[in-house]
Write a protein that holds these residues in place. Structure first.
Motif, PDB file in Angstrom:
ATOM      1  N   ASN A  42     -93.872 -41.151  21.061  1.00  0.00           N
ATOM      2  CA  ASN A  42     -93.612 -40.850  19.765  1.00  0.00           C
ATOM      3  C   ASN A  42     -92.208 -41.776  19.297  1.00  0.00           C
ATOM      4  O   ASN A  42     -91.200 -41.570  20.091  1.00  0.00           O
ATOM      5  CB  ASN A  42     -93.326 -39.462  19.635  1.00  0.00           C
ATOM      6  CG  ASN A  42     -93.177 -38.927  18.097  1.00  0.00           C
ATOM      7  OD1 ASN A  42     -92.108 -38.508  17.692  1.00  0.00           O
ATOM      8  ND2 ASN A  42     -94.248 -39.091  17.261  1.00  0.00           N
ATOM      9  N   VAL A  43     -92.364 -42.590  18.596  1.00  0.00           N
ATOM     10  CA  VAL A  43     -91.344 -43.611  18.064  1.00  0.00           C
ATOM     11  C   VAL A  43     -90.957 -43.526  16.687  1.00  0.00           C
ATOM     12  O   VAL A  43     -91.860 -43.021  15.817  1.00  0.00           O
ATOM     13  CB  VAL A  43     -91.561 -44.774  18.690  1.00  0.00           C
ATOM     14  CG1 VAL A  43     -91.776 -44.995  20.147  1.00  0.00           C
ATOM     15  CG2 VAL A  43     -92.678 -45.461  17.910  1.00  0.00           C
ATOM     16  N   HIS A 102     -83.781 -46.094  23.068  1.00  0.00           N
ATOM     17  CA  HIS A 102     -84.423 -47.071  23.417  1.00  0.00           C
ATOM     18  C   HIS A 102     -84.754 -47.839  22.005  1.00  0.00           C
ATOM     19  O   HIS A 102     -85.152 -47.116  21.205  1.00  0.00           O
ATOM     20  CB  HIS A 102     -85.569 -47.328  24.296  1.00  0.00           C
ATOM     21  CG  HIS A 102     -85.347 -46.785  25.738  1.00  0.00           C
ATOM     22  ND1 HIS A 102     -85.661 -45.394  25.995  1.00  0.00           N
ATOM     23  CD2 HIS A 102     -85.032 -47.469  26.595  1.00  0.00           C
ATOM     24  CE1 HIS A 102     -85.532 -45.492  27.363  1.00  0.00           C
ATOM     25  NE2 HIS A 102     -84.877 -46.508  27.841  1.00  0.00           N
ATOM     26  N   ARG A 103     -84.175 -49.069  21.776  1.00  0.00           N
ATOM     27  CA  ARG A 103     -84.396 -49.707  20.485  1.00  0.00           C
ATOM     28  C   ARG A 103     -84.638 -50.999  20.353  1.00  0.00           C
ATOM     29  O   ARG A 103     -84.692 -51.662  21.311  1.00  0.00           O
ATOM     30  CB  ARG A 103     -82.971 -49.528  19.692  1.00  0.00           C
ATOM     31  CG  ARG A 103     -83.009 -50.168  18.391  1.00  0.00           C
ATOM     32  CD  ARG A 103     -81.309 -49.876  17.612  1.00  0.00           C
ATOM     33  NE  ARG A 103     -81.296 -48.475  17.404  1.00  0.00           N
ATOM     34  CZ  ARG A 103     -80.735 -47.982  16.416  1.00  0.00           C
ATOM     35  NH1 ARG A 103     -80.639 -48.938  15.246  1.00  0.00           N
ATOM     36  NH2 ARG A 103     -80.432 -46.772  16.279  1.00  0.00           N
ATOM     37  N   LEU A 104     -85.781 -51.202  19.535  1.00  0.00           N
ATOM     38  CA  LEU A 104     -86.151 -52.556  19.452  1.00  0.00           C
ATOM     39  C   LEU A 104     -86.170 -53.072  18.095  1.00  0.00           C
ATOM     40  O   LEU A 104     -86.569 -52.319  17.088  1.00  0.00           O
ATOM     41  CB  LEU A 104     -87.871 -52.647  19.910  1.00  0.00           C
ATOM     42  CG  LEU A 104     -88.486 -53.783  19.706  1.00  0.00           C
ATOM     43  CD1 LEU A 104     -87.914 -55.104  20.650  1.00  0.00           C
ATOM     44  CD2 LEU A 104     -90.175 -53.746  20.056  1.00  0.00           C
ATOM     45  N   ALA A 153     -91.601 -51.181  32.450  1.00  0.00           N
ATOM     46  CA  ALA A 153     -91.781 -50.186  33.642  1.00  0.00           C
ATOM     47  C   ALA A 153     -90.238 -49.607  33.609  1.00  0.00           C
ATOM     48  O   ALA A 153     -90.091 -48.522  34.017  1.00  0.00           O
ATOM     49  CB  ALA A 153     -91.835 -50.915  34.929  1.00  0.00           C
ATOM     50  N   ASN A 154     -89.369 -50.138  32.863  1.00  0.00           N
ATOM     51  CA  ASN A 154     -87.976 -49.430  33.111  1.00  0.00           C
ATOM     52  C   ASN A 154     -87.581 -48.716  31.814  1.00  0.00           C
ATOM     53  O   ASN A 154     -86.592 -48.084  31.473  1.00  0.00           O
ATOM     54  CB  ASN A 154     -86.761 -50.675  32.979  1.00  0.00           C
ATOM     55  CG  ASN A 154     -87.101 -51.621  31.996  1.00  0.00           C
ATOM     56  OD1 ASN A 154     -87.704 -51.303  30.968  1.00  0.00           O
ATOM     57  ND2 ASN A 154     -86.117 -52.777  31.686  1.00  0.00           N
ATOM     58  N   GLY A 155     -88.636 -48.635  30.849  1.00  0.00           N
ATOM     59  CA  GLY A 155     -88.496 -47.786  29.905  1.00  0.00           C
ATOM     60  C   GLY A 155     -88.466 -48.376  28.650  1.00  0.00           C
ATOM     61  O   GLY A 155     -88.287 -47.727  27.543  1.00  0.00           O
TER      62      GLY A 155
END
Length: 450
Positions: free
Chosen positions: A143-144, A94-96, A62-64
Motif C-alpha cells: 500500500n503506497v 521510502h519515497r520515489l 530487496a532493501n525495501g
C-alpha cells in the motif's frame, strides 16, 4: 435400441433464454464501453490514467526501496507526457520521486502525511479532470501513496483486463437475476401456451376404433403446431374412410357367401348318408359360420344405449338345444347347468347368443371328439363353456383370441369366432377368460357386469 429420453420443452426454453440473456447483456455492455472509447467520452473524463500506470509499475527492491519497473505503459506515458511528475511514498518512509510538481501544488507535498485522498486543481469549482491527484492504493510494493498529475489516458488493455472482474461483479449477478426471473416466468408462459395441446392430447387418448369420426380440437392451438394437428386429423379421416371400406367389404362378402353356402347345404343334404357326406356337411357348416361371423363384425357398432334386458339362462338353453345334435354327431355328451332360473343382464341378445354359440362350436371342434361339453351359468352373471379335451396352454391363452389363430398347425383354427367373442364382451363391458377345466380340457368364462 435405446430410445433417448424426450427433452422438456419448458427447461429447454429456460436454458436457452437464460444463455441468450447473458450473451446479450455482455454484448450490450461491451458495445457501450466500445462506443465510449471510440467517441472519447471515457478518456475525456478519466483522471486516473497516470496513477494507474504508476501503480502497475511500482515495485520494491530487496532493501525495501521503491522503484519503477519499466513496461510498455510506462514508456508510452513518458513519451506522451514529457513533463511527467509524481511522488510515491509508503508508510515506512521510502519515497520515489520524479519530475517537479507545479509550484501551486508544492504546499501539498509537505502535507502528504495528512492527506489520504485528494483532487487538486487551480480552477475554482470541480475540474474534470483535475490537475493532480493524491491517493493511497495497493500495488506490488504494498500500500503506497501516489501524488501525480492527470495527463495520462485510459489504456485499452487495462479496460480489457478489467473485463473478467466486470463480468463476475456486474454481468453475472444481473444475468443470474434475469435467469431466475426466467426460471419462474417461462414455465408459466409455456403451460399457458401449450394448454390447448393438453386438450388435444386428451382427445387423442380417447380415440377408439369403435368411435370413428374423432378429430383433435384446433381451438387455441399455437399456429406453429396447427400443421401437425391438421396432419393428424387428416390421417384419422383416412383411417375412418379405410375402416368404412373394410366394413363394407366384409358385409358384402358375407352376404354374397350366404346364398351359395345355402345352396351347397341343400345339395349336400340330398346326397346319400355316407361318412364323406358328413364331413362335407361339417365343412359347409364351418363355412356358413364364417359368413355369419363376418356379418357379426358390423354388429359391434351397436352402442350400449340400445341394449336391453337379456336372460342368459334362456339364451344359453336355446344355444344348447340348437347345437346338441351337432355335438352328439361329433361324439360328445351335452350338459346344461344353470345356477338359477333366470340371470338377467343388459346387452344385445343376438350378439350374446352368437358369442355363446361360437364358444360351443369351438368346444365341438377342439374338444377331442369325446367326453362332455358343459354349459354352466353362475351368479351374478357368468357363462362357462367347458370341454374335456387337451385344454389351452397358459402361454397361448391370449393369442387364441387373434383372428384365424391356430393352436396347432394341423388345426383349422377358430376363424373369427373367439376374436368376436372377445370384442362382443368388451362391447358389453365384460371380459372373456380361459381357465383349466374341472375334468381337464378348457373352460371359457364369459363375465358380464352384474
Amino acid at each position: 435400441m435405446n430410445l433417448r429420453r424426450p427433452r422438456s420443452l419448458k427447461w429447454s426454453l429456460v436454458l436457452r433464454i437464460a444463455i441468450l440473456q447473458c450473451v446479450m447483456l455482455t454484448l450490450i455492455i461491451v458495445v457501450i464501453i466500445g462506443a465510449m472509447l471510440a467517441t472519447g467520452l471515457i478518456p475525456h473524463d478519466y483522471e486516473d490514467g497516470t496513477m494507474d500506470v504508476l501503480a502497475d509499475a511500482v515495485t520494491r527492491e530487496a532493501n525495501g526501496a521503491l522503484v519503477l519497473k519499466e513496461n510498455s505503459d510506462l514508456t508510452k506515458l513518458r513519451s506522451e507526457v514529457p513533463d511527467l511528475w509524481f511522488i510515491i511514498r509508503d508508510k515506512q518512509g521510502h519515497r520515489l520521486r520524479e519530475g517537479t510538481a507545479p509550484v501551486a501544488y508544492q504546499p501539498f507535498v509537505g502535507l502528504l502525511d495528512n492527506i489520504s485522498d485528494a483532487r487538486i486543481d487551480l480552477a475554482i469549482g470541480e475540474a474534470a479532470p483535475p490537475g493532480g491527484k493524491i491517493r493511497w492504493t495497493d500495488t506490488a510494493a504494498g500500500n503506497v501513496q501516489i501524488m501525480c498529475g492527470t495527463k495520462g489516458g485510459l489504456s485499452l488493455l487495462r479496460v480489457l483486463g478489467q473485463a473478467p472482474e466486470l463480468f463476475l461483479r456486474g454481468i453475472l449477478p444481473l444475468a443470474g437475476l434475469m435467469a431466475l426471473a426466467t426460471l419462474f416466468v417461462t414455465p408459466w408462459v409455456v403451460r399457458g401456451a401449450l394448454s390447448s395441446l393438453g386438450r388435444a392430447a386428451t382427445a387423442a387418448g380417447q380415440i377408439d376404433i369403435d368411435k370413428r369420426g374423432a378429430q383433435l380440437p384446433l381451438d387455441g392451438v399455437p399456429k406453429e403446431v396447427t400443421p401437425l394437428v391438421d396432419a393428424v386429423n387428416a390421417a384419422l379421416s383416412r383411417l375412418d374412410a379405410g375402416y368404412a371400406r373394410h366394413k363394407r367389404f366384409l358385409t358384402d362378402a358375407a352376404h354374397e357367401l350366404r346364398t351359395p353356402v345355402a345352396i351347397l347345404n341343400t345339395r349336400l343334404a340330398a346326397l346319400p348318408a355316407t361318412p364323406e357326406r358328413a364331413r362335407l356337411l361339417q365343412d359347409a357348416a364351418r363355412l356358413s359360420t364364417l359368413a355369419d361371423q363376418l356379418l357379426d363384425l358390423q354388429r359391434l357398432d351397436r352402442q350400449a344405449e340400445h341394449f336391453g334386458p337379456v336372460d342368459l339362462v334362456l339364451l344359453a338353453r336355446n344355444v344348447v338345444v340348437d347345437l346338441a345334435p351337432m355335438a352328439f354327431a361329433a361324439g360328445y355328451e351335452m350338459a346344461f347347468e344353470p345356477a338359477k332360473e333366470t340371470l338377467v343382464v343388459r346387452g344385445d341378445r343376438t350378439a350374446i347368443e352368437r358369442a355363446v354359440t361360437n364358444l360351443v362350436q369351438n368346444a365341438i371342434d377342439h374338444g377331442g371328439k369325446a367326453g362332455r361339453i358343459t354349459i354352466s351359468l353362475i351368479t351374478p352373471a357368468v357363462i362357462e363353456v367347458l370341454d374335456e379335451g387337451d385344454g389351452v396352454p397358459t402361454s397361448e391363452r391370449e393369442r387364441i383370441f387373434e383372428p384365424f389363430y391356430r393352436l396347432h398347425p394341423q388345426d383349422h383354427g377358430a376363424g373369427l369366432g373367439l376374436n368376436l367373442v372377445r370384442d362382443l364382451m368388451q362391447l358389453h363391458g365384460g371380459k372373456i377368460e380361459v381357465l383349466d377345466g374341472k375334468a381337464g380340457g378348457a373352460c371359457f368364462r364369459m363375465i358380464f357386469p352384474a
